[in-house]
Design a protein around this motif. Structure first.
Motif: not given
Length: 204
Positions: A29-31, A97-101, A175-176, A183-184
């Motif tokens: 979910l994160g990356q 988060r939306a922006e992640t590397k 991401l929307e 919360w996730i």
């Protein structure tokens, strides 16, 4: 030895959501898919020390040693609490988060492996799971345990890949909504804290 009963039992165990599944899903979910795949690999590799300890008879010695058991247990608790912090920390490795590397694959793999390496109950688990499916021959018992453990690891990797893939697919929907992502992340933190609490209650 490699019976349908063993395969079904192992599959049931692997499918049951545990710390490794939570970590893999969180990374998916994160990356994204790549991070989830490295997580699945790390969780699988982390099984090796516990399997080796069970096959070589070290698990029983550790189970009998309160000091060794508790040292590993408290290290595991600290690590789970660290993962909980990483889930809620701004820019943490487990935050959604939306922006992640995407992080380094080997770093993700190492972090995932530590989840199983620092679980003192895993080697005892193998001592309970594998012996009923052995042929009964003392000469081949160790080799059989490694074989069954290898099958268990392969199933773990495959199932975790599936969990991670679906988590990565769900990422585009999350991401929307900034609120959903927060919360996730908090939910993952709560789960890791709960897992740390459960581990704290374990006794040698």
């Amino acid at each position: 030895m490699i019976s349908l009963q063993f395969l079904l039992t192992a599959l049931f165990v692997v499918l049951a959501p545990g710390t490794g599944v939570v970590f893999t899903v969180a990374m998916g979910l994160g990356q994204g898919k790549r991070a989830a795949a490295w997580s699945a690999l790390g969780c699988t590799v982390g099984i090796v020390p516990a399997l080796a300890a069970a096959a070589l008879g070290l698990a029983a010695a550790m189970h009998a040693s309160a000091l060794l058991f508790n040292t590993l247990k408290f290290a595991g608790i600290a690590y789970l609490l660290y993962l909980a912090w990483q889930a809620v920390k701004e820019g943490g490795t487990l935050s959604v988060r939306a922006e992640t590397k995407a992080g380094s694959g080997w770093v993700i793999c190492r972090r995932a492996a530590l989840i199983n390496i620092l679980n003192p109950k895993l080697s005892v688990f193998f001592l309970a799971l594998l012996p009923p499916f052995l042929s009964g021959s003392p000469e081949t018992a160790r080799a059989e345990m490694f074989l069954l453990g290898g099958i268990f690891m392969a199933m773990t990797f495959g199932v975790f890949l599936i969990y991670g893939y679906f988590a990565a697919q769900a990422r585009t929907l999350l991401l929307e909504s900034d609120r959903a992502m927060r919360w996730i992340s908090r939910s993952f933190a709560a789960i890791f804290v709960a897992l740390a609490g459960r581990l704290a209650l374990e006794r040698a």
